[in-house]
Design an enzyme around this catalytic site. Sequence first.
Site, PDB file in Angstrom:
ATOM      1  NE  ARG A 215      45.065 -90.885  82.389  1.00 15.95           N
ATOM      2  CZ  ARG A 215      44.003 -91.412  81.769  1.00 15.95           C
ATOM      3  NH1 ARG A 215      43.752 -91.104  80.508  1.00 15.95           N
ATOM      4  NH2 ARG A 215      43.202 -92.239  82.394  1.00 15.95           N
TER       5      ARG A 215
ATOM      6  CB  CYS B  96      44.258 -96.490  76.447  1.00 15.92           C
ATOM      7  SG  CYS B  96      42.572 -96.921  75.927  1.00 15.92           S
TER       8      CYS B  96
END
Length: 278
Positions: free
Chosen positions: A182, A238
Site C-alpha cells: 500500500r 496509516c
Amino acid sequence: MSDHPLIISSQFLKEHLNDPQVVIIDCRFALADPQQGYQQYQTSHIPGAHYLDLNQDLSAPVERHGGRHPLPESNQIAQKLAAIGVRFGETLVVAYDDSRCAFAARLWWLLRYLGHDRVAVLDGGWGAWQSQGYPVTDALPTPQPGQFVPQVRSEWVVDINAVKARKDLPDVALVDSRARDRYLGEHEPIDPIAGHIPGAINYPWQEVTNAQGYLHSPDQQKQRWNDVQDKPEIIVYCGSGVTACVNLLSLELAGMARGKLYAGSWSDWCSYLRETSG
C-alpha cells in the site's frame, strides 16, 4: 513479553478478573464487516469485559475531510468510559482484540491522549487468552459507574497543515504504518488514491508483533526504530489513524515516546488530492 507496564499477560489478567481496579475492554472489529466484532463479543468474551466499537465509540462520524476514523469527541468517549466503570487516573484499563493490537492500540492511545495513563494491551490478545484455556462467557457485565474528566494532550495530534509544514524538516520523520504494497501504491483496497505522502518512510504496523499477536521485546522495538532514533519528532500515519497507534505503542516500548499521530492519515490526505485533481 508481558513484564512491561504497557503490556498485560493473559495469566496476570486471569488473576485480576475480579479486581475492582481493573476494567477490561474488548476491541475486536473487522473493517470489512463492522458488525462482526460485537457479534463475536456477544458469543464469547473474557469474563467482565465490556465492548467498545471502533466506528461507534472510538471514532467520530466521517465528514468531508478528516479521514475514515476521525478521533471521537473527548467528552463523548469520556462519558462512555465512565459508564463502564473507568475512574480517571485510577482504573487499570486492559484492551484486547484478535487483530495483532490493531484496535486495542487505538483504545490504548486514545486513553493516554485523554490523559489516562493506566492502560495496557493484552499480549497476544483474544487468541492468547483462548490458547491458555482461560474462562470465557457470553454474559454481559453489570457496569459500576466511574468518573472520567479528560485532560486532552492536544499536542499529540497533528493535522494535514502541520504535516505539510513539518514533514520535510531535518528533525522530523514522517512514518507510514501501512503494509509495504500500500505504501508503494501497488495495492490500495480501501482509499480512492494509491501511494503515500511524499517524504514518508515505511514501518508496517504488523512488524510490531509476531504472527500470533505477541509483541516483540522492547529491545527489538528499539532496534526497529534505529534509523530514526535521532529524530526529535516522529509523525505517524496509516490509512485512517487506527493501525498507526500500533506503531505509537512500538515507539513507546522502544523508549521513544515522541510520536505524534496524524489522525486523518492517508484517507484525509486523499480527500484533498481528489479535490485538487478535479
